[in-house]
Scaffold this active site. Structure first.
Site, PDB file in Angstrom:
ATOM      1  N   TYR A   1      -8.917   5.326   8.142  1.00  0.00           N
ATOM      2  CA  TYR A   1      -9.064   5.603   9.579  1.00  0.00           C
ATOM      3  C   TYR A   1     -10.047   6.765   9.681  1.00  0.00           C
ATOM      4  O   TYR A   1      -9.761   7.848   9.159  1.00  0.00           O
ATOM      5  CB  TYR A   1      -7.735   6.023  10.200  1.00  0.00           C
ATOM      6  CG  TYR A   1      -6.698   4.914  10.282  1.00  0.00           C
ATOM      7  CD1 TYR A   1      -5.882   4.596   9.196  1.00  0.00           C
ATOM      8  CD2 TYR A   1      -6.525   4.191  11.458  1.00  0.00           C
ATOM      9  CE1 TYR A   1      -4.927   3.588   9.288  1.00  0.00           C
ATOM     10  CE2 TYR A   1      -5.561   3.186  11.559  1.00  0.00           C
ATOM     11  CZ  TYR A   1      -4.773   2.894  10.470  1.00  0.00           C
ATOM     12  OH  TYR A   1      -3.824   1.900  10.561  1.00  0.00           O
TER      13      TYR A   1
ATOM     14  N   HIS B   1       0.835  -1.203   0.000  1.00  0.00           N
ATOM     15  CA  HIS B   1       0.000   0.000   0.000  1.00  0.00           C
ATOM     16  C   HIS B   1       0.868   1.250   0.000  1.00  0.00           C
ATOM     17  O   HIS B   1       1.755   1.382   0.836  1.00  0.00           O
ATOM     18  CB  HIS B   1      -0.913   0.014   1.231  1.00  0.00           C
ATOM     19  CG  HIS B   1      -2.135  -0.827   1.072  1.00  0.00           C
ATOM     20  ND1 HIS B   1      -3.261  -0.652   1.838  1.00  0.00           N
ATOM     21  CD2 HIS B   1      -2.414  -1.836   0.217  1.00  0.00           C
ATOM     22  CE1 HIS B   1      -4.183  -1.534   1.465  1.00  0.00           C
ATOM     23  NE2 HIS B   1      -3.686  -2.269   0.489  1.00  0.00           N
TER      24      HIS B   1
ATOM     25  N   LYS C   1       1.270  -0.675  15.229  1.00  0.00           N
ATOM     26  CA  LYS C   1       2.678  -0.785  15.634  1.00  0.00           C
ATOM     27  C   LYS C   1       3.018  -2.066  16.412  1.00  0.00           C
ATOM     28  O   LYS C   1       4.198  -2.412  16.535  1.00  0.00           O
ATOM     29  CB  LYS C   1       3.066   0.425  16.501  1.00  0.00           C
ATOM     30  CG  LYS C   1       3.118   1.726  15.749  1.00  0.00           C
ATOM     31  CD  LYS C   1       4.289   1.763  14.789  1.00  0.00           C
ATOM     32  CE  LYS C   1       3.939   2.489  13.522  1.00  0.00           C
ATOM     33  NZ  LYS C   1       4.450   1.948  12.312  1.00  0.00           N
TER      34      LYS C   1
ATOM     35  N   PRO D   1      -4.099  -0.309  18.950  1.00  0.00           N
ATOM     36  CA  PRO D   1      -3.877  -0.763  17.573  1.00  0.00           C
ATOM     37  C   PRO D   1      -3.922   0.347  16.513  1.00  0.00           C
ATOM     38  O   PRO D   1      -3.599   0.096  15.359  1.00  0.00           O
ATOM     39  CB  PRO D   1      -5.026  -1.756  17.342  1.00  0.00           C
ATOM     40  CG  PRO D   1      -6.083  -1.373  18.324  1.00  0.00           C
ATOM     41  CD  PRO D   1      -5.367  -0.805  19.510  1.00  0.00           C
TER      42      PRO D   1
ATOM     43  N   TYR E   1       4.262   5.873  10.411  1.00  0.00           N
ATOM     44  CA  TYR E   1       3.407   4.754  10.000  1.00  0.00           C
ATOM     45  C   TYR E   1       4.196   3.709   9.211  1.00  0.00           C
ATOM     46  O   TYR E   1       4.044   2.505   9.425  1.00  0.00           O
ATOM     47  CB  TYR E   1       2.230   5.284   9.170  1.00  0.00           C
ATOM     48  CG  TYR E   1       1.100   4.284   9.026  1.00  0.00           C
ATOM     49  CD1 TYR E   1       0.075   4.225   9.973  1.00  0.00           C
ATOM     50  CD2 TYR E   1       1.071   3.388   7.956  1.00  0.00           C
ATOM     51  CE1 TYR E   1      -0.954   3.304   9.862  1.00  0.00           C
ATOM     52  CE2 TYR E   1       0.044   2.459   7.843  1.00  0.00           C
ATOM     53  CZ  TYR E   1      -0.961   2.425   8.787  1.00  0.00           C
ATOM     54  OH  TYR E   1      -1.975   1.502   8.676  1.00  0.00           O
TER      55      TYR E   1
HETATM   56  C1  PHB Z   1      -6.030  -4.724  10.914  1.00  0.00           C
HETATM   57  O1  PHB Z   1      -6.094  -4.926   9.703  1.00  0.00           O
HETATM   58  O2  PHB Z   1      -6.410  -5.570  11.751  1.00  0.00           O
HETATM   59  C2  PHB Z   1      -5.504  -3.420  11.391  1.00  0.00           C
HETATM   60  C3  PHB Z   1      -4.967  -2.538  10.475  1.00  0.00           C
HETATM   61  C4  PHB Z   1      -4.495  -1.315  10.895  1.00  0.00           C
HETATM   62  C5  PHB Z   1      -4.556  -0.982  12.219  1.00  0.00           C
HETATM   63  C6  PHB Z   1      -5.067  -1.869  13.150  1.00  0.00           C
HETATM   64  C7  PHB Z   1      -5.553  -3.092  12.738  1.00  0.00           C
HETATM   65  O3  PHB Z   1      -4.101   0.241  12.625  1.00  0.00           O
END
Ligand code: PHB
Ligand code: APR
Length: 389
Positions: free
Chosen positions: A200, A72, A296, A292, A384
């Protein structure tokens, strides 16, 4: 039984450490409380930093990730309906790899099985002894019999609830912790993702995240109160609530189906210092937890064991303890930066019931600044995609 390094826990931290040590010709035995199938049944995060991907490739376990993972080049941050794309490629010339932690674990397990290195699954009542001397030991039970493993060093890779951190005298550890007053309700579904990149989203009703595991499997989350009853969330209720929190175009593109997994994860920031006591070295979730939001957790476990493997290699090669003595400080320096980033993203993107109107305006200003500033967007991209190890 005797080995050089006793590794407690066969999650990604323990398995990767085993792999890295093998490459340095150092022998390790892994003791895991659960079965291999149980370890693979846990659904966890799915975004690999640039450096994590490189390390998996460098130690010969990246083949399937490169074939099946999804690179990505950016991610979408959305605030009250306004979207801002963070373009990792344009800002830094980097990308992340979307590939489930379960798959990373599966690949590491397969490589370990092929190498013939010893992993003992179903090891009960693991206990650590003589950590402050020069001959540490691990005892455990398996199949009704008691066993003892002697070693030079113990690596505590047994996650947040493991025995390793708890084996350190309380007065030798300093704990830093923040518990967030909400959790994430997550759903896994066999439908193509609603959008090509992760989204997000901050919304008045709470945070939402659109993620994925493959072109045909999606992972979605919504912020939920900490006392949420999982059974009260039918699939339909989940999809309705998720749609409300997403930008309209994404909500319309969302493809729903029966949840193949549904769970609630609490949000917590946690660090135990130092990451060492005598001959015991902690790595991964055993030493620290991040919420989450910044993806990280797995990546920090990877950088910890990278440092630890290099330190152990130096120890055996040069008969020097210098790198082992520096391990905790070195790992913690990276850990705290990831703690900061995860805390910052969590704070900007969630709805905090107790926030004042001032704090709410701070969230708006954070997003406004991010959207208007290449420097701020670059800072997000840099964290990130992964700070240097
Ligand atoms: C996930 O795909 O489970 C996932 C992706 C990004 C995050 C947290 C969880 O920041
Ligand atoms: N004895 C032996 N093994 C144990 C014990 C014990 N007393 N307690 C726990 N374990 C095992 C668990 O069953 C698990 O398989 O240790 C392993 C720890 O694995 P993880 O929890 O996956 O932790 P880690 O390897 O540090 O990986 C970090 O996992 O939790 C996610 O978000 C986190 O993505 C990050 C990653």
């Amino acid at each position: 039984m005797r080995t050089q390094v006793a590794i407690i826990g066969a999650g990604p931290a323990g398995l990767l450490l085993g792999r890295l040590l093998e490459r340095h010709g150092i022998e390790a035995v892994i003791l895991e409380r659960r079965s291999g199938d149980y370890v693979l049944s846990r659904i966890r995060a799915g975004v690999l930093e640039h450096g994590t991907r490189e390390l998996l490739n460098a130690c010969g376990v990246g083949e399937r990730m490169e074939a099946e993972g999804l690179p990505h080049e950016g991610t979408e941050i959305c605030f009250d309906g306004v979207s801002h794309r963070i373009d990792f490629r344009a800002l830094l010339g980097r990308e992340v790899m979307v590939y489930g932690q379960t798959e990373v674990t599966r690949d590491l397990m397969a490589a370990r099985a092929a190498s013939g290195a010893v992993t003992i699954y179903g090891a009960e009542d693991v206990a650590l002894h003589d950590l402050d001397g020069s001959a540490p030991r691990v005892t455990y039970r398996k199949g009704g019999a008691s066993h003892e493993l002697t070693c030079d060093v113990i690596a505590g890779c047994d996650g947040f609830h493991g025995v390793s951190r708890r084996s350190i005298p309380a007065d030798k550890l300093r704990i830093f912790e923040r518990i967030y007053p909400f959790g994430w309700l997550g759903v896994l579904v066999d439908e193509p993702p609603a959008a090509p990149e992760l989204i997000y989203a901050h919304h008045q009703r709470g945070f939402a995240l659109c993620s994925m595991r493959s072109a045909t499997r999606s992972r979605y989350y919504i912020q939920c109160p900490e006392d949420t009853d999982l059974d009260a969330w039918t699939d339909d209720l989940f999809w309705d609530e998720l749609r409300r929190r997403l930008p309209q175009a994404v909500a319309e593109a969302l493809r729903t189906g029966p949840a193949i997994e549904k769970s609630i994860a609490p949000l917590r920031s946690f660090v135990a210092e130092p990451m060492r006591y005598g001959r015991l070295f902690l790595a991964g979730d055993a030493a620290h937890i991040v919420p989450p939001t910044g993806a990280k957790g797995l990546n920090l476990a990877v950088s910890d064991v990278q440092y630890l493997a290099m330190a152990l290699a130096e120890h055996y090669r040069d008969q020097s303890n210098a790198a082992l003595d520096a391990y905790s400080a070195r790992a913690l320096s990276r850990v705290w930066k990831a703690e900061r980033f995860s805390w910052w993203m969590t704070t900007m993107l969630h709805r905090f019931p107790a926030f004042s109107s001032f704090e709410r305006r701070m969230q708006v200003a954070e997003f406004d600044y991010l959207r208007g500033s290449v420097a701020a967007s670059t800072a997000l991209a840099e964290n990130y995609t992964g700070l240097p190890t």
